[in-house]
Each structure stands twice: as structure tokens, then as C-alpha cells.
Design an enzyme around this catalytic site. Structure first.
Site, PDB file in Angstrom:
ATOM      1  N   CYS A 178       9.771  10.762  14.863  1.00  0.00           N
ATOM      2  CA  CYS A 178      11.171  10.668  14.426  1.00  0.00           C
ATOM      3  C   CYS A 178      12.188  11.232  15.423  1.00  0.00           C
ATOM      4  O   CYS A 178      13.251  10.621  15.609  1.00  0.00           O
ATOM      5  CB  CYS A 178      11.354  11.279  13.039  1.00  0.00           C
ATOM      6  SG  CYS A 178      10.377  12.737  12.690  1.00  0.00           S
ATOM      7  N   ARG A 234      -1.956  16.264  15.922  1.00  0.00           N
ATOM      8  CA  ARG A 234      -1.743  17.393  15.024  1.00  0.00           C
ATOM      9  C   ARG A 234      -2.964  18.303  15.069  1.00  0.00           C
ATOM     10  O   ARG A 234      -4.096  17.822  14.955  1.00  0.00           O
ATOM     11  CB  ARG A 234      -1.464  16.909  13.602  1.00  0.00           C
ATOM     12  CG  ARG A 234      -0.183  16.082  13.564  1.00  0.00           C
ATOM     13  CD  ARG A 234       0.120  15.509  12.221  1.00  0.00           C
ATOM     14  NE  ARG A 234       1.308  14.668  12.289  1.00  0.00           N
ATOM     15  CZ  ARG A 234       1.786  13.968  11.268  1.00  0.00           C
ATOM     16  NH1 ARG A 234       1.172  14.001  10.105  1.00  0.00           N
ATOM     17  NH2 ARG A 234       2.870  13.233  11.421  1.00  0.00           N
ATOM     18  N   GLN A 250       0.536   6.336  14.077  1.00  0.00           N
ATOM     19  CA  GLN A 250       1.335   6.079  12.882  1.00  0.00           C
ATOM     20  C   GLN A 250       2.082   4.760  13.022  1.00  0.00           C
ATOM     21  O   GLN A 250       2.611   4.449  14.085  1.00  0.00           O
ATOM     22  CB  GLN A 250       2.345   7.201  12.665  1.00  0.00           C
ATOM     23  CG  GLN A 250       1.741   8.497  12.182  1.00  0.00           C
ATOM     24  CD  GLN A 250       2.818   9.487  11.780  1.00  0.00           C
ATOM     25  OE1 GLN A 250       3.807   9.675  12.489  1.00  0.00           O
ATOM     26  NE2 GLN A 250       2.642  10.128  10.640  1.00  0.00           N
ATOM     27  N   ASP A 293       5.125   3.815  12.228  1.00  0.00           N
ATOM     28  CA  ASP A 293       6.267   4.649  11.875  1.00  0.00           C
ATOM     29  C   ASP A 293       7.570   3.869  11.974  1.00  0.00           C
ATOM     30  O   ASP A 293       7.873   3.291  13.021  1.00  0.00           O
ATOM     31  CB  ASP A 293       6.321   5.828  12.854  1.00  0.00           C
ATOM     32  CG  ASP A 293       6.619   7.131  12.159  1.00  0.00           C
ATOM     33  OD1 ASP A 293       6.869   7.115  10.951  1.00  0.00           O
ATOM     34  OD2 ASP A 293       6.591   8.175  12.841  1.00  0.00           O
ATOM     35  N   HIS A 315      11.834   4.177  11.236  1.00  0.00           N
ATOM     36  CA  HIS A 315      12.979   5.012  10.894  1.00  0.00           C
ATOM     37  C   HIS A 315      14.194   4.102  10.764  1.00  0.00           C
ATOM     38  O   HIS A 315      14.508   3.331  11.670  1.00  0.00           O
ATOM     39  CB  HIS A 315      13.192   6.101  11.942  1.00  0.00           C
ATOM     40  CG  HIS A 315      12.070   7.089  11.957  1.00  0.00           C
ATOM     41  ND1 HIS A 315      11.018   6.987  12.843  1.00  0.00           N
ATOM     42  CD2 HIS A 315      11.800   8.151  11.160  1.00  0.00           C
ATOM     43  CE1 HIS A 315      10.161   7.963  12.600  1.00  0.00           C
ATOM     44  NE2 HIS A 315      10.609   8.680  11.587  1.00  0.00           N
ATOM     45  N   LYS A 360      10.545  12.896  -0.700  1.00  0.00           N
ATOM     46  CA  LYS A 360       9.868  11.642  -0.390  1.00  0.00           C
ATOM     47  C   LYS A 360       9.250  11.020  -1.629  1.00  0.00           C
ATOM     48  O   LYS A 360       8.932  11.708  -2.601  1.00  0.00           O
ATOM     49  CB  LYS A 360       8.784  11.853   0.669  1.00  0.00           C
ATOM     50  CG  LYS A 360       7.553  12.606   0.166  1.00  0.00           C
ATOM     51  CD  LYS A 360       6.471  12.712   1.251  1.00  0.00           C
ATOM     52  CE  LYS A 360       5.273  13.508   0.733  1.00  0.00           C
ATOM     53  NZ  LYS A 360       4.232  13.678   1.762  1.00  0.00           N
ATOM     54  N   HIS A 417      12.695   7.819   6.644  1.00  0.00           N
ATOM     55  CA  HIS A 417      11.401   7.821   7.324  1.00  0.00           C
ATOM     56  C   HIS A 417      10.454   6.969   6.485  1.00  0.00           C
ATOM     57  O   HIS A 417      10.332   7.197   5.278  1.00  0.00           O
ATOM     58  CB  HIS A 417      10.817   9.230   7.421  1.00  0.00           C
ATOM     59  CG  HIS A 417      11.707  10.230   8.092  1.00  0.00           C
ATOM     60  ND1 HIS A 417      11.387  10.811   9.304  1.00  0.00           N
ATOM     61  CD2 HIS A 417      12.888  10.780   7.721  1.00  0.00           C
ATOM     62  CE1 HIS A 417      12.327  11.676   9.639  1.00  0.00           C
ATOM     63  NE2 HIS A 417      13.254  11.676   8.696  1.00  0.00           N
TER      64      HIS A 417
END
Length: 670
Positions: free
Chosen positions: A365, A394, A412, A414, A416, A497, A543
Site C-alpha cells: 500500500c 513477513r 498478494q 493487492d 488499492h 475491514k 485496501h
């Protein structure tokens, strides 16, 4: 003393009852053997709870979620009592209920053996048969320290609670949660003490109310989950309202083991975890690469159709980026340590040029915020939907790494989305519908939603913004028509979320897609767009991850399908099996024709007999087999065999190709 009035709550009914002072809760439910505890004014209590005037009382059944937790925690106490009777030197850790079971930790010089578990389980059955009563006592901190002087881990929990403090981490809540300390005594029929434990409760009325249990396994575990603490010995168990329910649970475990993606990944040659690379870091083999590519390609296609734009970002960055985003403040424990580079020192070791700390990225992000900020933006560009298959890293603790479903390096999917406040409701609705439809295309059908709200100890931004964001998500979730389950305190530090929870083929629930609403990162990165009136406005950020991570989604789908992927995802879609060597050319020609339709096909030219070739294809979980012999060649046909073992003989070549192509195009399972 005057009589008391209480309200008994049952489903949609509310009945007022008049009782005498000193009445216990169990007396309201004397004719309801499935009630094992009560909820008094929304607080879980033992059946021995004395009622007060005006109380609202609801019975808790043993098969309810709360009832199962009470059953399992009570069984954990019985297990701990049995352990200390057999091993008096064992010191107690904690023993909370968990999903489908319970555990208890013990400080022991040696690990438990399978024979030890058998002995413990046998003694537990005797304790249960005795019908020992669970009896609650309130104690002061000082009294608890005296009573538990021989239990160092209990003493530590008492100190962690401390005067006026809040309860510690959730698993320790079973010990010291709430405003007071309590001890539960296990009392024999003559009232004498059999065993006791520091515990918040509630518990079953007696050990005889434990219908069915089993000890599952033992393992090592660090005290309170920290590698800096002593390593204890943990015993896992399970308890159920009936023997039939326990048997069904065991059957589910056997089926889950059969579907374990780690075993199937090896058997089907999909992926592996080489020791040379490190824990939680997977490599995908060619067949796994095909599966992953099909998933990614279809996802890309759907994202393009839905107005997303593709971006790419590097794997590492200067630490200042994560200072701006807040990750170094709130997420540093989940990040790999920094790489300090570009520092220059002179011959004496003095720093001539300071270096920089670079971090492997745990999130995409912040990079997308920089892309948004790279030039001026107009309201006409919004909503701006940025999408990336971004690799992130991670630092998960080694004890929680698990195959593909909990890794240290992941990709991911991902997105945005930057939108105006006026667009927010529609964009959230669009995003939720998009992920649900796409998950269905991959074969998941049974969903509910979870709404994660603010963690009071770990958040940025004003309370007002959080309230607005949470209310907006709740409204969108409710409009979907899916069941919505609250997850208090489960949000990330930057916003609430919605998570899509999907049930797999054997009834397990997996968290899949997440949609997070964020008013804070646009503020921290000073993102702006020019509004229609010429003013500078702050966008709102959404997100959105569909798979969560591709690795985890591969793991989930592997278990959902037990490795028998639908034809469109199967690494090998067709195996052509010649009955004899003279039939090779015919099937090779047919294979080329299938490949011309984009179909993945192998011709088995091995020296194995035909039945062995069929068996090999079934073990590899290939959806279709086409078999040819002399008669088939004469007729321009094949024997068409499905993965299930069903077979159609004399199927014309064109028909065989059509069946395969249609199954792939329509993404159906066979």
C-alpha cells in the site's frame, strides 16, 4: 425478604418469573439437561450463580458456541488434574478452549510420550465418572499468591493482572480476565478438595457433564508464545456434546489429513519448501506453476474487465517510507530486520557517509500511495483502481509457519482504490460483489462476512473517522445479504475491514478476501485531488485483496478439491493412453489437435500396461483420459474416461475434444 423478579430469556421469548431470595440459576432450568451454564445480564455464569432482583437470565446449551467453550475448558481442568496426579512435579501453565478443542501447558523436565497420554486419558475417565463438582471462589491477589505459591506461572499471571489493570492477552483471559480473581475447586462427593486452579470460569456443574472427549497429541510451546520464555509441554484435546459428535470430528480430521495440501503438493509435484531456502518460503514446480499461472491469468482478465490498472513496485525500500505509513511504529515485529547499506567509513572507521536502512516490504500500500502522489490528480480520474501481484515478506514466527497457508514470502493480489467520499458506498459495494463473484469462479460458494473493528490499543486517526468508516462497511456488508459476524478489535491499525469467510468442501472456514477502508494513509501521505469546484480534497483509500496471497489460496484450493482440480485449473488436463505401442501415433496426432485448442495434454508412452497407466493418471488426479486401440483407430474414435472412473467407449474424436473444451471453458468440475 421480599420475592425476586427475574426475566428468563429463550430465543424470542421473555418470561418473567418470581423466585425466592437465594434461588440459584440451575433451578430455572431443572428440566433442561442440555443447559450447562447461564448468561446473566449478558455475562456468562455458572449454574450455581445466585440470582438477583431484575436479572435477565438465558440458558446456555452445551452444543452452543459458548457451551462448547465451557465444556472444553472444563475438560482441560480435568486433564490438568490428571497430569498433576500422575506427574506431581508438573507445574501449570494455561489451558484455554480453542477451535474444536482445548490445550493445557505444563512445565515438565521431559516431553509427554504416547503412553503418558494413554495414562492421562484413563485417569480423566475416572475423574469424570466420580462426578467432581466445579466450585467457584473469589480470592484476593494476596490469597491467590499464597494458595498458588508452588505454581510460578500462575503467580506471573497474577502479577500481570495487577491492581486495577486490564486482563492480559486473550488466551490468558481464562485465568485472570475480569475485575476479580477466582479459583475453581474440583470437589469430591464428600466435599473434600481434589484439585484447584486459578480460573475465570464459568464451568460445567460437574465432571459427569463431560459426554465425550479425547486427547489428540502433545507438542512443545513457549510460555505465553514468546521464544524468550521457557519451553513448556502442551497437550491438545477435544471434547464434544456426544460420542457421535466426537466420532464425526475424528472423521473430519481424517478427511482433512487426506486433503492436506503439504502432502498433496509433494504427491502431485506442485511445490516444495527446500531447507536451503528457509522456513515459510515455497518454490513452485512446473505443475504448480501452471496452476498458479491459470489462477493469476484469470484474475488479471477479470480485473481488466472491471477497470483496474496494473502497477508494479520493488521488493525493498528505504525505511522512511514505512515510517510515513506507520508500519515501523505498528508492524515492525512482523517485518524482517533492516539491511543497512551505502555507509562509507574512512581508514580509522569514522563514518564519512551515513548509510540507509532498507526493508523488505510487508505491504504494497505505501508504494501505491506514492504512485497516486506522483502527479496531480483530478476528480475525473476517481475512482482510481490500482492493482498489483506484489511479493511481500513477513517475519512470521517459526512455530506458526504452516505450508502455503502461513508463509514468510508471499504474493498478494493487492488492489488499492482511491475514491471520493461520495463514491465510497458504491465502490465498496462494487468491490465486495467483485470478490464474491471471482471466488465463486474458483469453486467456493458458501460465504459469510466478518467485520473487524478498531483495536483500542493499536490504531491511528480520530475516533470519529473510525466510527464513520466502520458504519459504512457495516452498511455495505448488511446490504450483501450475507451473515455478518462482528470481530471486535480485529482491525489493522489504519482502518476497519470486511473479510470474506469461505466454507470449503469439508465445512472448514477460511478467511479469504479482505476489504479495508482507510481514511488515514491518504492523510499520512498527504494525497490530494482537484475537486470539481477547484478545491484540493483528500481521497479515501480502500485496501482490497482477493486471494489474500496466491500461495495461501493455492493451499486452500488444493485442500478444497483434495488435489482433484477442475479441468480449467488442472496442471495436466488430459492424459492420452495408447493400449499398445502401435497406437502411439494416433493419440499423438489427437494430442496435437487438443493442444491446438489450448488444452494441456500428455501422451503416456511408458512401458506400463494400460491398467497401470490409467491408475497413474487417476493418482495424478487428471480430469480426463482418452484411450485408443485398434477398433478406436478404425472408427476415428476414443474411449473417453473420467477421473471418477466412468468411461464412454467409441466416442468420436470431435466429440471428445468438444467435451473437454466445454468443461474447461465453463470452469465446471468433473
Amino acid at each position: 425478604m421480599p420475592d425476586l423478579k427475574v426475566t428468563v430469556v429463550a430465543a424470542t421469548e421473555r418470561n418473567e418469573r418470581t423466585v425466592t431470595p437465594g434461588t440459584k440459576a440451575w433451578e430455572l432450568f431443572a428440566d433442561a439437561p442440555t443447559i450447562i451454564a447461564v448468561r446473566v445480564d449478558e455475562e456468562l455464569r455458572d449454574l450455581s450463580q445466585e440470582l438477583t432482583d431484575g436479572a435477565e437470565v438465558e440458558g446456555v446449551t452445551i452444543a452452543s458456541d459458548d457451551g462448547l467453550g465451557i465444556l472444553r475448558h472444563s475438560t482441560a481442568h480435568v486433564m490438568a488434574q490428571a497430569v498433576q496426579q500422575l506427574f506431581p512435579e508438573a507445574r501449570l501453565g494455561i489451558g484455554p478452549p480453542i477451535t474444536d478443542g482445548f490445550y493445557y501447558d505444563f512445565d515438565m523436565a521431559e516431553p509427554f510420550t504416547p503412553d503418558d497420554l494413554t495414562k492421562i486419558e484413563s485417569l480423566m475417565r475416572k475423574i469424570i465418572k466420580e462426578g467432581q463438582r466445579f466450585s467457584r471462589r473469589v480470592v484476593s491477589d494476596g490469597e491467590a499468591r499464597v494458595e498458588l505459591a508452588a505454581e510460578p506461572y500462575k503467580l506471573e499471571l497474577i502479577e500481570l493482572k495487577g491492581p486495577g489493570s486490564q486482563s492480559v492477552a486473550s488466551e490468558e483471559d481464562v485465568e485472570v480476565g475480569g475485575d476479580e480473581l477466582t479459583v475453581y475447586d474440583n470437589l469430591k462427593r464428600d466435599g473434600s478438595l481434589a484439585w484447584k486452579d486459578l480460573c475465570r470460569g464459568p464451568h460445567l456443574p460437574s465432571t459427569k457433564r463431560i459426554p465425550a472427549f479425547a486427547l489428540m497429541r502433545s507438542a512443545a510451546a513457549y510460555w505465553r508464545g514468546s521464544e524468550e520464555n521457557p519451553q513448556l509441554q502442551r497437550i491438545y484435546g477435544t471434547a464434544w456434546p456426544s460420542k457421535e459428535a466426537l466420532d464425526a470430528h475424528r472423521a473430519r480430521l481424517e478427511e482433512a489429513a487426506r486433503r492436506d495440501h503439504r502432502r498433496l503438493g509433494t504427491e502431485l509435484d506442485l511445490f516444495s519448501f527446500p531447507d536451503e531456502i528457509g522456513s515459510g518460503l515455497a518454490v513452485f514446480h512446473p505443475k504448480g506453476g501452471i496452476l498458479r499461472k491459470e489462477m493469476e491469468d484469470y484474475s488479471r482478465k477479470r480485473h481488466v474487465e472491471s477497470g483496474y490498472e496494473f502497477v508494479y513496485s520493488p521488493h525493498i525500500t528505504k525505511g522512511a517510507l514505512f515510517e510515513t505509513s506507520g508500519h515501523l511504529q505498528w508492524y515492525a515485529d512482523g517485518m524482517y530486520p533492516p539491511m543497512h547499506v551505502d555507509e562509507v567509513r574512512d581508514a580509522d572507521g569514522a563514518v564519512k557517509k551515513p548509510g540507509q536502512d532498507y526493508y523488505l516490504k510487508p505491504m504494497n500500500c505505501p508504494f501505491h500511495c506514492l504512485i497516486f502522489r506522483s502527479r496531480g490528480r483530478s476528480y475525473r480520474e476517481l475512482p482510481l483502481r490500482l492493482f498489483e501481484f506484489g511479493s511481500v515478506y513477513r517475519y512470521e514466527k517459526s512455530g506458526v509457519v504452516h505450508g502455503l497457508t502461513r508463509v514468510r514470502g508471499m504474493t498478494q493480489d493487492d488492489a488499492h482504490i482511491y475514491a471520493t467520499r461520495d463514491q465510497l458506498h458504491d465502490e465498496l459495494t462494487f468491490s465486495l460483489q467483485f470478490v464474491l463473484e471471482l471466488l465463486k469462479d474458483y469453486g467456493l460458494q458458501d460465504f459469510h462476512l466478518e467485520l473487524s473493528s478498531k483495536n483500542e490499543d493499536k490504531y491511528v486517526g480520530s475516533d470519529e473517522v473510525w466510527e464513520e468508516a466502520t458504519a459504512t462497511l457495516a452498511e455495505v456488508a448488511a446490504a450483501s445479504g450475507l451473515d455478518l459476524v462482528p470481530d471486535p478489535g480485529g482491525a489493522a491499525f489504519y482502518g476497519p475491514k470486511i473479510s470474506v469467510q469461505a466454507r470449503d468442501a469439508i465445512g472448514r472456514t477460511w478467511q479469504m478476501s479482505t476489504i479495508q477502508l482507510d481514511f488515514n494513509l491518504p492523510e499520512r501521505f498527504e494525497l490530494e485531488y482537484t475537486a470539481a469546484d477547484g478545491s484540493r480534497q483528500r481521497p479515501v483509500m480502500i485496501h482490497r485483496a482477493l486471494f489474500g496471497s496466491i500461495e495461501r489460496f493455492v493451499g486452500v484450493l488444493t485442500e478444497h478439491y483434495a488435489g482433484a482440480f477442475p479441468p480449467w485449473l488442472a496442471p495436466v488436463q488430459v492424459v492420452a493412453i495408447p493400449i499398445a505401442e502401435r497406437h502411439d501415433d494416433y493419440l499423438t496426432e489427437l494430442a496435437r489437435e487438443l493442444q491446438g485448442h489450448g488444452i494441456r495434454v500428455d501422451v503416456d508412452r511408458s512401458d506400463d500396461r494400460m491398467q497401470k497407466k490409467i491408475r497413474n493418471a487417476q493418482l495424478a488426479k487428471v480430469p480426463f483420459m482418452i484411450i485408443a486401440g485398434d477398433r478406436d483407430i478404425e472408427d476415428g474414435a476414443v474411449s473417453f474416461r473420467y477421473r471418477s472412473g466412468d468411461q464412454d467407449n467409441g466416442v468420436p474424436r470431435e466429440e471428445a475434444i468438444r467435451r473437454i473444451a466445454e468443461a474447461i471453458e465453463q470452469r465446471v468440475q468433473v
